[in-house]
Scaffold this active site. Structure first.
Site, short mmCIF file in Angstrom:
data_model
loop_
_atom_site.label_atom_id
_atom_site.label_comp_id
_atom_site.label_asym_id
_atom_site.label_seq_id
_atom_site.Cartn_x
_atom_site.Cartn_y
_atom_site.Cartn_z
N PRO A 2 0.88 -1.18 0.15
CA PRO A 2 -0.05 0.18 -0.27
C PRO A 2 0.65 1.19 0.09
O PRO A 2 1.56 1.34 0.68
CB PRO A 2 -0.78 -0.30 1.41
CG PRO A 2 -0.91 -1.65 1.82
CD PRO A 2 0.44 -2.08 1.20
N GLU A 3 -0.14 1.97 -1.54
CA GLU A 3 1.25 3.53 -1.01
C GLU A 3 0.76 4.45 -0.44
O GLU A 3 -0.99 4.04 -0.37
CB GLU A 3 1.97 3.66 -2.59
CG GLU A 3 3.06 2.36 -3.12
CD GLU A 3 3.32 2.32 -4.36
OE1 GLU A 3 3.58 3.57 -4.56
OE2 GLU A 3 4.39 1.46 -4.50
#
Ligand SMILES: [Zn+2]
Length: 286
Positions: A2-3
């Site tokens: 997850p960014e």
């Protein structure tokens, strides 16, 4: 992993679905998850509280509690926060279970086991977040900031963009797409970038992260939203994991090489490296 766009999507989901709920019971299934305080204190302090807000800073997901504490999640490589039971997975991947009112449960599942959570007071939270670089989608983040912060550095531009103290929220998927858009070779040294390069880089950072948010994140493998649904931005990637496939810009072939210690995807024709620099880069690799 997850960014910014994925954590932003999860935050918006939680804001809609979980804020206002009461945490009736807390079950820590993997003690390694809780960095701070002790797992016992973590349970004692969070149980019986209500969730009053959800926010994001860089890749940190923060649930605000009505006792003044903050539940701070770092989903790292494969962390998922789910309101739907993850029945298809072995239960060993479950790290935390929050029992909410109205018979709902919030699961933290992570098959890689790297997710971490902290329970922090306001001051501790500020201390933890203060070293982080600016939010790239907020006002005040501009090409001038980037050039001033990074323009005299000799390091490779890709590794600098991944440094959360310089810009927050960018990880290995979006950085390859950003550099492709800006037509900058990932191995270029920051101090060789021109004014135009910094402008292009700034625009590409904004455009790619905003598109990622709009498409509810990128699901290459593990990312899911709070209801267990994949994102859609993987359908818009041009170079990430497209090695061997044609570049949508020039028709040449996208390649994969290790840069900044990470698998890196780019088009050698569209993202050229000036001759003198590439020679030095080649030498260093030997
Ligand atoms: Zn190309």
């Amino acid at each position: 992993m997850p960014e910014l766009p994925e954590v932003e999507t999860i935050k918006e989901d939680l804001r809609e679905l979980v804020v206002g709920s009461r945490i009736e019971e807390v079950e820590v299934l993997d003690a390694a998850l809780v960095e701070q305080p002790s797992p016992e204190e973590f349970v004692r302090l969070s149980k019986g509280t209500s969730i009053t807000g959800a926010r994001r800073r860089a890749k940190h997901l923060i649930l605000e509690l009505d006792n003044g504490m903050n539940l701070v999640f770092q989903l790292k490589i494969g962390g998922q926060l789910l309101l739907v039971p993850p029945v298809e997975e072995p239960t060993t991947a479950l790290m935390l279970l929050l029992y909410l009112n109205e018979d709902r449960r919030l699961f933290l599942r992570d098959g890689t086991g790297f997710s971490r959570v902290r329970l922090l007071g306001e001051t501790e939270l500020e201390e933890r977040l203060s070293p982080l670089g600016p939010e790239p989608l907020e006002d005040g983040f501009d090409a001038r900031y980037l050039r001033q912060k990074l323009g005299s550095r000799r390091a490779q531009i890709k590794s600098l963009l991944l440094d959360q103290k310089a810009v927050s929220g960018i990880g290995n998927i979006y950085v390859d797409e950003i550099l492709y858009d800006a037509r900058i070779h990932p191995r270029r040294k920051a101090d060789t970038l021109s004014e135009e390069d910094w402008e292009a880089l700034h625009a590409a950072i904004r455009a790619n992260l905003a598109a990622g948010v709009e498409h509810r994140g990128t699901t290459v493998r593990l990312y899911r939203d709070v209801l267990g649904c994949p994102g859609e931005h993987q359908n818009y990637l041009r170079v990430f994991e497209k090695h061997g496939k044609p570049c949508p810009g020039c028709g040449g072939t996208v390649v994969r090489e290790k840069v900044a210690g990470r698998p890196t995807h780019f088009c050698p024709a569209c993202q050229r490296i000036p001759q003198d620099e590439s020679f030095e880069g080649e030498q260093r690799l030997k």
